[in-house]
Design a protein around this motif. Sequence first.
Motif, PDB file in Angstrom:
ATOM      1  N   SER A 246      42.392  11.814  42.104  1.00 32.40           N
ATOM      2  CA  SER A 246      42.811  12.867  41.178  1.00 32.40           C
ATOM      3  C   SER A 246      41.627  13.642  40.603  1.00 32.40           C
ATOM      4  O   SER A 246      41.691  14.873  40.459  1.00 32.40           O
ATOM      5  N   THR A 247      40.532  12.942  40.305  1.00 32.48           N
ATOM      6  CA  THR A 247      39.349  13.629  39.769  1.00 32.48           C
ATOM      7  C   THR A 247      38.752  14.560  40.810  1.00 32.48           C
ATOM      8  O   THR A 247      38.381  15.707  40.507  1.00 32.48           O
ATOM      9  N   ASP A 248      38.666  14.091  42.051  1.00 36.41           N
ATOM     10  CA  ASP A 248      38.132  14.915  43.128  1.00 36.41           C
ATOM     11  C   ASP A 248      38.947  16.192  43.301  1.00 36.41           C
ATOM     12  O   ASP A 248      38.400  17.287  43.503  1.00 36.41           O
ATOM     13  N   ILE A 249      40.257  16.037  43.235  1.00 37.72           N
ATOM     14  CA  ILE A 249      41.140  17.183  43.430  1.00 37.72           C
ATOM     15  C   ILE A 249      40.967  18.207  42.312  1.00 37.72           C
ATOM     16  O   ILE A 249      40.912  19.421  42.564  1.00 37.72           O
ATOM     17  N   GLU A 250      40.840  17.738  41.083  1.00 37.16           N
ATOM     18  CA  GLU A 250      40.674  18.669  39.971  1.00 37.16           C
ATOM     19  C   GLU A 250      39.335  19.392  40.036  1.00 37.16           C
ATOM     20  O   GLU A 250      39.249  20.583  39.743  1.00 37.16           O
ATOM     21  N   ILE A 251      38.286  18.693  40.454  1.00 40.71           N
ATOM     22  CA  ILE A 251      36.980  19.343  40.618  1.00 40.71           C
ATOM     23  C   ILE A 251      37.057  20.407  41.711  1.00 40.71           C
ATOM     24  O   ILE A 251      36.516  21.508  41.588  1.00 40.71           O
ATOM     25  N   SER A 252      37.774  20.085  42.791  1.00 37.98           N
ATOM     26  CA  SER A 252      37.885  21.008  43.925  1.00 37.98           C
ATOM     27  C   SER A 252      38.650  22.269  43.566  1.00 37.98           C
ATOM     28  O   SER A 252      38.435  23.327  44.171  1.00 37.98           O
ATOM     29  N   ARG A 253      39.523  22.164  42.593  1.00 44.11           N
ATOM     30  CA  ARG A 253      40.388  23.296  42.244  1.00 44.11           C
ATOM     31  C   ARG A 253      39.606  24.542  41.858  1.00 44.11           C
ATOM     32  O   ARG A 253      39.999  25.668  42.171  1.00 44.11           O
ATOM     33  N   GLY A 254      38.466  24.354  41.187  1.00 47.86           N
ATOM     34  CA  GLY A 254      37.730  25.503  40.683  1.00 47.86           C
ATOM     35  C   GLY A 254      36.564  25.961  41.540  1.00 47.86           C
ATOM     36  O   GLY A 254      35.908  26.960  41.205  1.00 47.86           O
ATOM     37  N   VAL A 255      36.291  25.256  42.637  1.00 45.79           N
ATOM     38  CA  VAL A 255      35.149  25.629  43.467  1.00 45.79           C
ATOM     39  C   VAL A 255      35.381  27.013  44.094  1.00 45.79           C
ATOM     40  O   VAL A 255      36.423  27.268  44.687  1.00 45.79           O
ATOM     41  N   GLY A 256      34.409  27.894  43.913  1.00 42.92           N
ATOM     42  CA  GLY A 256      34.519  29.237  44.459  1.00 42.92           C
ATOM     43  C   GLY A 256      35.203  30.241  43.558  1.00 42.92           C
ATOM     44  O   GLY A 256      35.282  31.418  43.884  1.00 42.92           O
ATOM     45  N   ALA A 257      35.663  29.778  42.418  1.00 42.14           N
ATOM     46  CA  ALA A 257      36.355  30.677  41.492  1.00 42.14           C
ATOM     47  C   ALA A 257      35.377  31.631  40.823  1.00 42.14           C
ATOM     48  O   ALA A 257      34.240  31.252  40.530  1.00 42.14           O
ATOM     49  N   PRO A 258      35.775  32.869  40.582  1.00 42.43           N
ATOM     50  CA  PRO A 258      34.887  33.797  39.857  1.00 42.43           C
ATOM     51  C   PRO A 258      34.718  33.362  38.419  1.00 42.43           C
ATOM     52  O   PRO A 258      35.505  32.567  37.889  1.00 42.43           O
ATOM     53  N   ALA A 259      33.670  33.876  37.768  1.00 40.25           N
ATOM     54  CA  ALA A 259      33.359  33.441  36.393  1.00 40.25           C
ATOM     55  C   ALA A 259      34.498  33.741  35.430  1.00 40.25           C
ATOM     56  O   ALA A 259      34.698  33.031  34.455  1.00 40.25           O
ATOM     57  N   ASP A 260      35.259  34.791  35.691  1.00 36.18           N
ATOM     58  CA  ASP A 260      36.338  35.182  34.779  1.00 36.18           C
ATOM     59  C   ASP A 260      37.694  34.667  35.254  1.00 36.18           C
ATOM     60  O   ASP A 260      38.734  35.221  34.904  1.00 36.18           O
ATOM     61  N   ALA A 261      37.700  33.599  36.043  1.00 38.28           N
ATOM     62  CA  ALA A 261      38.954  33.084  36.607  1.00 38.28           C
ATOM     63  C   ALA A 261      39.963  32.738  35.541  1.00 38.28           C
ATOM     64  O   ALA A 261      41.166  32.944  35.705  1.00 38.28           O
ATOM     65  N   ALA A 262      39.490  32.203  34.405  1.00 37.01           N
ATOM     66  CA  ALA A 262      40.402  31.788  33.350  1.00 37.01           C
ATOM     67  C   ALA A 262      41.171  32.971  32.796  1.00 37.01           C
ATOM     68  O   ALA A 262      42.358  32.882  32.482  1.00 37.01           O
ATOM     69  N   THR A 263      40.512  34.142  32.701  1.00 39.18           N
ATOM     70  CA  THR A 263      41.189  35.315  32.154  1.00 39.18           C
ATOM     71  C   THR A 263      42.108  35.959  33.175  1.00 39.18           C
ATOM     72  O   THR A 263      43.012  36.716  32.833  1.00 39.18           O
ATOM     73  N   GLN A 264      41.866  35.657  34.508  1.00 39.01           N
ATOM     74  CA  GLN A 264      42.710  36.239  35.543  1.00 39.01           C
ATOM     75  C   GLN A 264      44.006  35.451  35.725  1.00 39.01           C
ATOM     76  O   GLN A 264      44.968  35.959  36.256  1.00 39.01           O
ATOM     77  N   ALA A 265      43.989  34.164  35.333  1.00 40.87           N
ATOM     78  CA  ALA A 265      45.136  33.291  35.583  1.00 40.87           C
ATOM     79  C   ALA A 265      46.349  33.722  34.773  1.00 40.87           C
ATOM     80  O   ALA A 265      46.230  34.351  33.744  1.00 40.87           O
TER      81      ALA A 265
END
Length: 265
Positions: A246-265
């Motif tokens: 589960s930890t690996d999967i959560e870390i993988s979720r954000g790899v490659g995301a742009p810096a403003d990903a949180a505001t785009q979601a």
Amino acid sequence: MTTLAGKIALITGAGSGMGLKTAQLLARDGATVVLIGRRQEALDSVEDSIRADGGIAHAMRADITDADDVTRVLDRVRTELGPVDVLVNNAGSSSSVLNPQWLPHEEWRQVLEVNLTAVFQLTQAVLPGMLGRSTGTIVTVSSLAAVNPNLLGGAAYGAAKAGVRNFMTFLHNTFRNQGLRAITVLPGEADTPILDNRARPPAEEERASMVQPEDVAEAIRLAVTLPQRVVLQEMVVAPTRQRDTSTDIEISRGVGAPADAATQA
């Protein structure tokens, strides 16, 4: 079990991991193994180890995603050694970005080219000869990501491995009565170099309980050395103990995301 003496076995991704171990085992059973990969130095090392053990091996560097390169190598094998009796599609590749939200198109294409398109091209190259002789074995290493895809392997890897599993089943259903054995191997989490590319590479103690390259190689050897009248159509090779990913999967979720990903979601 049958001997592989006099048989030509072509193995992709033979420079390391499952391909290396498979080549060594098939050579011990008498096969002349053709080692295919992109790194000549690694292939030469495997060739030396097999010959030191009394086996016959030939290292042939090739890019399996290049159709012309595939044709060149297969022509050389037929001319110098003879027709291919066993093809082991082992070479694999995964993307660095696993979440389809951020996955670059080029990474998607590269993963499909190695894991799916190259298998098609190599199969197409050896199929006429096998069908013409009414005998032949094609083994492809897929993955349990084909049936349980998630962020551990990534969107591209899971799709490619599902596609190649489907292709191998197609070969089985279409050509089994013409003497072709089409075999799919689905390893679970395995301790291979591909793990080094993960967002969080597993620790040594985690890798110790995973499937080892020699475990998958033994499964391939079993399928190949059984009498031609028998086909192990699909084999799952999984760790007995399943670790918490589960930890690996959560870390993988954000790899490659742009810096403003949180505001785009």
